[in-house]
Design a protein around this motif. Structure first.
Motif, PDB file in Angstrom:
ATOM      1  N   LEU A   1       2.071   6.291   5.817  1.00 23.51           N
ATOM      2  CA  LEU A   1       1.994   5.337   4.715  1.00 23.51           C
ATOM      3  C   LEU A   1       2.979   4.194   4.911  1.00 23.51           C
ATOM      4  O   LEU A   1       2.642   3.033   4.655  1.00 23.51           O
ATOM      5  CB  LEU A   1       2.284   6.062   3.396  1.00 23.51           C
ATOM      6  CG  LEU A   1       1.973   5.334   2.117  1.00 23.51           C
ATOM      7  CD1 LEU A   1       0.490   5.007   2.034  1.00 23.51           C
ATOM      8  CD2 LEU A   1       2.380   6.178   0.931  1.00 23.51           C
TER       9      LEU A   1
ATOM     10  N   PHE B   1      -5.599   4.017   2.954  1.00 24.33           N
ATOM     11  CA  PHE B   1      -4.515   4.149   1.983  1.00 24.33           C
ATOM     12  C   PHE B   1      -4.874   5.193   0.927  1.00 24.33           C
ATOM     13  O   PHE B   1      -4.067   6.046   0.581  1.00 24.33           O
ATOM     14  CB  PHE B   1      -4.264   2.822   1.259  1.00 24.33           C
ATOM     15  CG  PHE B   1      -3.219   1.961   1.881  1.00 24.33           C
ATOM     16  CD1 PHE B   1      -1.896   2.329   1.872  1.00 24.33           C
ATOM     17  CD2 PHE B   1      -3.569   0.764   2.468  1.00 24.33           C
ATOM     18  CE1 PHE B   1      -0.918   1.520   2.434  1.00 24.33           C
ATOM     19  CE2 PHE B   1      -2.621  -0.052   3.031  1.00 24.33           C
ATOM     20  CZ  PHE B   1      -1.291   0.323   3.019  1.00 24.33           C
TER      21      PHE B   1
ATOM     22  N   LYS C   1      -6.618   2.168  -5.004  1.00 19.33           N
ATOM     23  CA  LYS C   1      -7.002   1.665  -3.677  1.00 19.33           C
ATOM     24  C   LYS C   1      -8.498   1.804  -3.454  1.00 19.33           C
ATOM     25  O   LYS C   1      -9.130   0.937  -2.857  1.00 19.33           O
ATOM     26  CB  LYS C   1      -6.244   2.409  -2.566  1.00 19.33           C
ATOM     27  CG  LYS C   1      -4.768   2.117  -2.547  1.00 19.33           C
ATOM     28  CD  LYS C   1      -4.482   0.696  -2.162  1.00 19.33           C
ATOM     29  CE  LYS C   1      -2.997   0.457  -2.031  1.00 19.33           C
ATOM     30  NZ  LYS C   1      -2.663  -0.906  -1.684  1.00 19.33           N
TER      31      LYS C   1
ATOM     32  N   LYS D   1       1.455   1.856   7.444  1.00 18.31           N
ATOM     33  CA  LYS D   1       0.313   1.128   6.878  1.00 18.31           C
ATOM     34  C   LYS D   1       0.760   0.004   5.957  1.00 18.31           C
ATOM     35  O   LYS D   1       0.132  -1.046   5.908  1.00 18.31           O
ATOM     36  CB  LYS D   1      -0.606   2.089   6.113  1.00 18.31           C
ATOM     37  CG  LYS D   1      -1.407   2.996   7.003  1.00 18.31           C
ATOM     38  CD  LYS D   1      -2.266   3.913   6.157  1.00 18.31           C
ATOM     39  CE  LYS D   1      -3.037   4.880   7.005  1.00 18.31           C
ATOM     40  NZ  LYS D   1      -3.862   5.774   6.180  1.00 18.31           N
ATOM     41  N   GLU D   2       1.845   0.233   5.206  1.00 21.03           N
ATOM     42  CA  GLU D   2       2.329  -0.796   4.289  1.00 21.03           C
ATOM     43  C   GLU D   2       2.912  -1.989   5.038  1.00 21.03           C
ATOM     44  O   GLU D   2       2.904  -3.103   4.530  1.00 21.03           O
ATOM     45  CB  GLU D   2       3.358  -0.207   3.332  1.00 21.03           C
ATOM     46  CG  GLU D   2       2.745   0.708   2.302  1.00 21.03           C
ATOM     47  CD  GLU D   2       3.770   1.417   1.439  1.00 21.03           C
ATOM     48  OE1 GLU D   2       4.973   1.395   1.781  1.00 21.03           O
ATOM     49  OE2 GLU D   2       3.361   2.020   0.438  1.00 21.03           O
TER      50      GLU D   2
END
Length: 180
Positions: free
Chosen positions: A105, A119, A149, A108-109
């Motif tokens: 995560l 997400f 999301k 990905k952010e």
């Protein structure tokens, strides 16, 4: 070159192409292994044999290679972390599973171009882990983020001041205003 030699070469090439197409049709994964590295082949074999600890060691080596090549902030590395989290789930180690989902995560952010479903899946898995640990408020936040999301994520919900319903209602109102 004589015409006989050229015909032999031509028909040999055609027969090789036809054989390749037939093999690819009946065994679509036959040629897939030619482009994989040694680690990827060993990893595939370990996963097929359900040797999860060996697979984790190989994944760790692949991640370390990516970090040394300065390719840690990529979707492939995030995907590797999620695969490692799934292996820890299979081994029953919930703490490490959560740790690797959080690493995924985090990557990905940092990325500018992301797939929202990825997400949502990660948030959902974190929600399941938090629920199993009895952290119901945290689980609810993860589930809300997952749902947000999946719905498109127009803007981030301030977790402390707005709930999911309020954020969804505001998103709906802004959509209606834009269409009017």
């Amino acid at each position: 070159m004589t015409s006989f030699k050229s015909n032999v070469i031509f028909y040999s090439v055609i027969s090789i192409i036809i054989c390749t197409l037939i093999i690819n049709f009946f065994y679509p994964y036959f040629f897939e292994d030619f482009s994989k590295s040694k680690e990827e082949l060993v990893l595939k074999e370990a996963l097929n044999n359900k040797e999860y600890t060996q697979a984790l060691v190989i994944y760790q080596q692949l991640v370390e290679e990516r970090v040394s090549d300065e390719k840690e902030s990529s979707i492939e590395t995030a995907s590797m972390y999620e695969d490692m989290a799934n292996l820890y789930f299979a081994l029953g180690n919930r703490g490490e599973e959560k740790n690797y989902y959080l690493k995924s995560l985090n990557i990905k952010e940092k990325l500018t171009k992301n797939e929202m479903f990825g997400f949502a899946k990660t948030y959902y898995k974190l929600g399941l882990i938090a629920e199993d640990e009895g952290q119901y408020d945290q689980a609810q936040r993860y589930y809300e983020q997952s749902l947000f999301k999946r719905l498109g994520g127009a803007k981030r919900i301030d977790e402390q001041s707005e709930g999911m319903i309020t954020g969804m209602h505001q998103t709906r109102l802004s959509y209606i205003r834009l269409n009017s």
